[in-house]
Design a protein around this motif. Structure first.
Motif, PDB file in Angstrom:
ATOM      1  N   MET A   1      -5.624  16.368   1.875  1.00 31.71           N
ATOM      2  CA  MET A   1      -4.981  15.218   1.284  1.00 31.71           C
ATOM      3  C   MET A   1      -4.085  15.659   0.126  1.00 31.71           C
ATOM      4  N   PRO A   2      -2.930  14.995  -0.029  1.00 32.60           N
ATOM      5  CA  PRO A   2      -2.084  15.373  -1.151  1.00 32.60           C
ATOM      6  C   PRO A   2      -2.706  14.990  -2.467  1.00 32.60           C
ATOM      7  N   ARG A   3      -2.542  15.851  -3.466  1.00 36.81           N
ATOM      8  CA  ARG A   3      -3.079  15.586  -4.786  1.00 36.81           C
ATOM      9  C   ARG A   3      -1.997  15.765  -5.822  1.00 36.81           C
ATOM     10  N   THR A   4      -2.106  14.987  -6.861  1.00 36.69           N
ATOM     11  CA  THR A   4      -1.169  15.086  -7.960  1.00 36.69           C
ATOM     12  C   THR A   4      -1.680  16.125  -8.942  1.00 36.69           C
ATOM     13  N   THR A   5      -0.867  17.145  -9.199  1.00 34.29           N
ATOM     14  CA  THR A   5      -1.258  18.197 -10.113  1.00 34.29           C
ATOM     15  C   THR A   5      -0.367  18.148 -11.334  1.00 34.29           C
ATOM     16  N   SER A   6      -0.846  18.723 -12.421  1.00 31.20           N
ATOM     17  CA  SER A   6      -0.101  18.743 -13.677  1.00 31.20           C
ATOM     18  C   SER A   6       0.356  20.150 -13.961  1.00 31.20           C
ATOM     19  N   THR A   7       1.639  20.300 -14.290  1.00 33.93           N
ATOM     20  CA  THR A   7       2.210  21.591 -14.607  1.00 33.93           C
ATOM     21  C   THR A   7       2.660  21.580 -16.059  1.00 33.93           C
ATOM     22  N   PRO A   8       2.826  22.782 -16.677  1.00 35.35           N
ATOM     23  CA  PRO A   8       3.282  22.811 -18.074  1.00 35.35           C
ATOM     24  C   PRO A   8       4.598  22.093 -18.287  1.00 35.35           C
ATOM     25  N   GLY A   9       5.527  22.205 -17.332  1.00 40.07           N
ATOM     26  CA  GLY A   9       6.804  21.524 -17.492  1.00 40.07           C
ATOM     27  C   GLY A   9       6.665  20.022 -17.507  1.00 40.07           C
ATOM     28  N   ARG A  10       5.787  19.481 -16.663  1.00 45.09           N
ATOM     29  CA  ARG A  10       5.587  18.039 -16.609  1.00 45.09           C
ATOM     30  C   ARG A  10       4.890  17.554 -17.863  1.00 45.09           C
ATOM     31  N   ARG A  11       3.928  18.330 -18.377  1.00 44.65           N
ATOM     32  CA  ARG A  11       3.255  17.937 -19.618  1.00 44.65           C
ATOM     33  C   ARG A  11       4.226  17.950 -20.786  1.00 44.65           C
ATOM     34  N   PHE A  62       7.433   8.295 -17.732  1.00 46.63           N
ATOM     35  CA  PHE A  62       6.898   9.397 -16.930  1.00 46.63           C
ATOM     36  C   PHE A  62       5.397   9.212 -16.701  1.00 46.63           C
ATOM     37  N   VAL A  63       4.647   8.907 -17.785  1.00 48.09           N
ATOM     38  CA  VAL A  63       3.203   8.715 -17.658  1.00 48.09           C
ATOM     39  C   VAL A  63       2.893   7.487 -16.815  1.00 48.09           C
ATOM     40  N   SER A  64       3.651   6.409 -17.006  1.00 49.07           N
ATOM     41  CA  SER A  64       3.444   5.203 -16.208  1.00 49.07           C
ATOM     42  C   SER A  64       3.666   5.474 -14.726  1.00 49.07           C
ATOM     43  N   ASP A  65       4.691   6.255 -14.405  1.00 50.97           N
ATOM     44  CA  ASP A  65       4.960   6.600 -13.006  1.00 50.97           C
ATOM     45  C   ASP A  65       3.842   7.446 -12.419  1.00 50.97           C
ATOM     46  N   GLN A  66       3.264   8.356 -13.208  1.00 55.18           N
ATOM     47  CA  GLN A  66       2.155   9.172 -12.728  1.00 55.18           C
ATOM     48  C   GLN A  66       0.931   8.313 -12.419  1.00 55.18           C
ATOM     49  N   ILE A  67       0.655   7.314 -13.260  1.00 53.86           N
ATOM     50  CA  ILE A  67      -0.488   6.428 -13.015  1.00 53.86           C
ATOM     51  C   ILE A  67      -0.285   5.629 -11.734  1.00 53.86           C
ATOM     52  N   GLU A  74      -4.353   7.038  -3.799  1.00 56.69           N
ATOM     53  CA  GLU A  74      -5.762   6.727  -3.583  1.00 56.69           C
ATOM     54  C   GLU A  74      -5.923   5.568  -2.610  1.00 56.69           C
ATOM     55  N   GLU A  75      -5.060   4.558  -2.717  1.00 52.99           N
ATOM     56  CA  GLU A  75      -5.188   3.378  -1.865  1.00 52.99           C
ATOM     57  C   GLU A  75      -4.770   3.648  -0.430  1.00 52.99           C
ATOM     58  N   TYR A  77      -3.859   6.988   1.048  1.00 46.45           N
ATOM     59  CA  TYR A  77      -4.126   8.277   1.674  1.00 46.45           C
ATOM     60  C   TYR A  77      -5.442   8.911   1.249  1.00 46.45           C
ATOM     61  N   GLY A  78      -6.136   8.340   0.284  1.00 44.24           N
ATOM     62  CA  GLY A  78      -7.347   8.958  -0.222  1.00 44.24           C
ATOM     63  C   GLY A  78      -8.630   8.375   0.334  1.00 44.24           C
ATOM     64  N   ARG A  79      -8.554   7.499   1.319  1.00 47.03           N
ATOM     65  CA  ARG A  79      -9.745   6.870   1.878  1.00 47.03           C
ATOM     66  C   ARG A  79      -9.840   7.140   3.380  1.00 47.03           C
ATOM     67  N   VAL A  80     -11.058   7.185   3.868  1.00 46.45           N
ATOM     68  CA  VAL A  80     -11.292   7.419   5.292  1.00 46.45           C
ATOM     69  C   VAL A  80     -11.297   6.078   6.025  1.00 46.45           C
ATOM     70  N   THR A  81     -10.471   5.967   7.039  1.00 46.04           N
ATOM     71  CA  THR A  81     -10.384   4.732   7.817  1.00 46.04           C
ATOM     72  C   THR A  81     -11.555   4.635   8.779  1.00 46.04           C
ATOM     73  N   VAL A  82     -12.114   3.430   8.909  1.00 52.52           N
ATOM     74  CA  VAL A  82     -13.205   3.166   9.849  1.00 52.52           C
ATOM     75  C   VAL A  82     -12.705   2.166  10.880  1.00 52.52           C
ATOM     76  N   LEU A  83     -12.651   2.586  12.143  1.00 48.96           N
ATOM     77  CA  LEU A  83     -12.171   1.733  13.219  1.00 48.96           C
ATOM     78  C   LEU A  83     -13.348   1.159  13.993  1.00 48.96           C
ATOM     79  N   PRO A  84     -13.183  -0.025  14.577  1.00 48.41           N
ATOM     80  CA  PRO A  84     -14.267  -0.590  15.389  1.00 48.41           C
ATOM     81  C   PRO A  84     -14.471   0.208  16.669  1.00 48.41           C
ATOM     82  N   ALA A  85     -15.569  -0.089  17.341  1.00 52.67           N
ATOM     83  CA  ALA A  85     -15.901   0.629  18.568  1.00 52.67           C
ATOM     84  C   ALA A  85     -14.849   0.383  19.638  1.00 52.67           C
TER      85      ALA A  85
END
Length: 202
Positions: A1-11, A62-67, A74-75, A77-85
């Motif tokens: 899954m893609p994750r948001t990472t923090s780099t020195p330049g972004r900080r 910048f911080v608002s966009d990161q949040i 998370e909404e 791509y970060g959750r496992v989908t459950v399909l019916p039978a």
């Protein structure tokens, strides 16, 4: 899954407005010192005492966009989908949800954020992508806590992204360089399929 990472330049880009807010009053108003800054702090704490809450904290765009990006990933791509039978002997049980262009771009290494405008900027232009399924496998029925009997459907994709990478700087030496680049990312779209029918889960 893609994750948001923090780099020195972004900080550094996130802390730059706060540093300017602290330094500029002393540079442009030496007799008054940090009167503007202390006045802002006084108003912030007075308002917090009146409303019985925390002091007002300036948040950069910048911080608002990161949040917002964190909640977006998370909404979606970060959750496992459950399909019916899936009922029926010839029911189609194969991967039907390939990664979207937004998900592919978010999974790529982050090279375009955190730059300083006019000093060091990176752009991705003419983006083209090819999505290929490489794994399509269905496991046996197992018991999952809080869900019950279900089968894990493994869907793995290989995403090849072609784009023009442009690096631009205006100071101290103006230059611009464009290069044909290519990135390969692998994205998992695993999901669960419930076993049996709702009235007869086993």
């Amino acid at each position: 899954m893609p994750r948001t990472t923090s780099t020195p330049g972004r900080r550094a880009a996130a802390l730059l407005p706060l540093a300017l807010l602290c330094v500029l009053p002393g540079c442009f108003a030496p007799p008054g010192g940090f009167r503007l800054f202390t006045g802002f702090v006084d108003v912030a704490f007075t308002g917090a005492e009146f409303w019985q809450t925390t002091p007002m904290i300036p948040v950069t765009a910048f911080v608002s966009d990161q949040i917002e990006d964190t909640y977006w990933e998370e909404e979606r791509y970060g959750r496992v989908t459950v399909l019916p039978a899936v009922e029926g002997e010839f029911a189609p049980i194969f991967c039907l949800d390939p990664p979207s262009p937004d998900e592919v771009v978010r999974a790529m290494p982050d090279e375009v954020e955190g730059g300083v405008p006019f000093l060091a900027e990176t752009f991705h232009n003419n983006v083209r992508m090819i999505v290929e399924p490489i794994v399509d496998d269905l496991d046996d029925c197992k018991f999952y806590p809080l869900l019950g009997p279900a089968r894990l459907h493994k869907c793995h994709y290989k995403c090849t992204v072609y784009y023009e990478k442009t690096i631009r700087s205006m100071w101290p030496i103006p230059f611009e360089h464009t290069d044909e680049s290519q990135e390969v990312v692998y994205i998992d779209k695993d999901h669960l399929i419930q076993c049996g029918r709702p009235d007869k889960p086993y």
